[in-house]
Scaffold this motif. Sequence first.
Motif, PDB file in Angstrom:
ATOM      1  N   GLY A   1      14.239 -44.712 -71.911  1.00 41.73           N
ATOM      2  CA  GLY A   1      12.946 -44.331 -71.354  1.00 41.73           C
ATOM      3  C   GLY A   1      11.751 -44.779 -72.165  1.00 41.73           C
ATOM      4  N   ARG A   2      11.989 -45.343 -73.331  1.00 44.70           N
ATOM      5  CA  ARG A   2      10.883 -45.809 -74.179  1.00 44.70           C
ATOM      6  C   ARG A   2      10.238 -47.049 -73.573  1.00 44.70           C
ATOM      7  NH1 ARG A   2      11.437 -49.672 -77.921  1.00 44.70           N
ATOM      8  NH2 ARG A   2      13.716 -49.450 -77.677  1.00 44.70           N
ATOM      9  N   VAL A   3       8.908 -47.117 -73.611  1.00 36.66           N
ATOM     10  CA  VAL A   3       8.188 -48.285 -73.119  1.00 36.66           C
ATOM     11  C   VAL A   3       8.165 -49.349 -74.218  1.00 36.66           C
ATOM     12  CG1 VAL A   3       5.990 -49.161 -72.247  1.00 36.66           C
ATOM     13  CG2 VAL A   3       6.762 -46.880 -71.590  1.00 36.66           C
ATOM     14  N   VAL A   4       8.889 -50.438 -73.995  1.00 37.10           N
ATOM     15  CA  VAL A   4       8.927 -51.535 -74.966  1.00 37.10           C
ATOM     16  C   VAL A   4       7.597 -52.278 -74.949  1.00 37.10           C
ATOM     17  CG1 VAL A   4      10.085 -53.681 -75.617  1.00 37.10           C
ATOM     18  CG2 VAL A   4      11.415 -51.760 -74.711  1.00 37.10           C
ATOM     19  N   VAL A   5       7.116 -52.574 -73.761  1.00 35.09           N
ATOM     20  CA  VAL A   5       5.796 -53.181 -73.584  1.00 35.09           C
ATOM     21  C   VAL A   5       5.301 -52.765 -72.210  1.00 35.09           C
ATOM     22  CG1 VAL A   5       6.791 -55.363 -72.748  1.00 35.09           C
ATOM     23  CG2 VAL A   5       4.454 -55.326 -73.601  1.00 35.09           C
TER      24      VAL A   5
END
Length: 298
Positions: free
Chosen positions: A239-243
């Motif tokens: 769920g982490r936003v990489v970009v």
Amino acid sequence: MNAVYAPMPVIVGAPRSGTTLLRLMLDAHPDLAIPPETSFFAYIAALEGSGDALRTRFFDLITAFPPDAPNWHDFGVDREAFAQALRAIEPFTVADGLRTFYRLYAQRFGKARWGEKTPDYSRHVGTFAALLPEARFIHLIRDGRDVAASWRQQWFSPGREPEVLAHAWIERVQAARSAGAQGIHYTEVFYEELVSQPEPAMRRLCDYLDLPWSEQVLNHQERAPQRLEEHRARIALDGRVVVSREQRLRQQQRTMERPGTGRIGSWREEFDADEVQRFERVAGGLLRELGYPLHHGL
């Protein structure tokens, strides 16, 4: 009898060399569609096996690549339609699987031909040419100092130190040039030429690709905002936003404008004198070879 395929442009070069600009210019041609960066080729080329097992591994790899933050949604191709098209290939080969992926992408826009733009395929030119002989490589070269000045501001930069950026630029440029000297379809275009004299540069590329001339390639900015809508957020599996989507659009902001010379020599403003000297100490030989004068005359 072997099938004959239309020439397939494959744009390579160091990141921040203008490859997205060139992608959008060629993609504006009414016959040609080029997707966002795929990045999966080295992994696809390494697949082994045959039959349904190979077909399944091929499908799984492309639709879930990269494993930490898949980019499949960038391409707008329906997964089931892709799976069905792959099942129709007999016997299944990786080359025909790739052609099927690109064909389905081009069909979204009613176009009969397709291409590829992933800068780091500069490291895989020979392997790509062996797998897809119809590939015609376009190596976009830009002053390494301008590349470094832009690259180090991006989330995908190899580092911020001039020496690190110089080595990364040299590696990619030399890899593509070395492969291009091996008798494959290969041509070089300089960024500075593309933005200062876009019409002759694009006419030469259309000839190289056996594409009829179209004035639309000189007006890519009319469609660029719509085309860049494909550049969505990269979300990791946790769920982490990489970009973010906004970051991706911001890094391509200038590709939505007509080609211009405003960024030629931008390194003079972005680097201080010591950084320029450190970059040129590593990359001066290649800069001179490519025709770029050195600031410090090393």
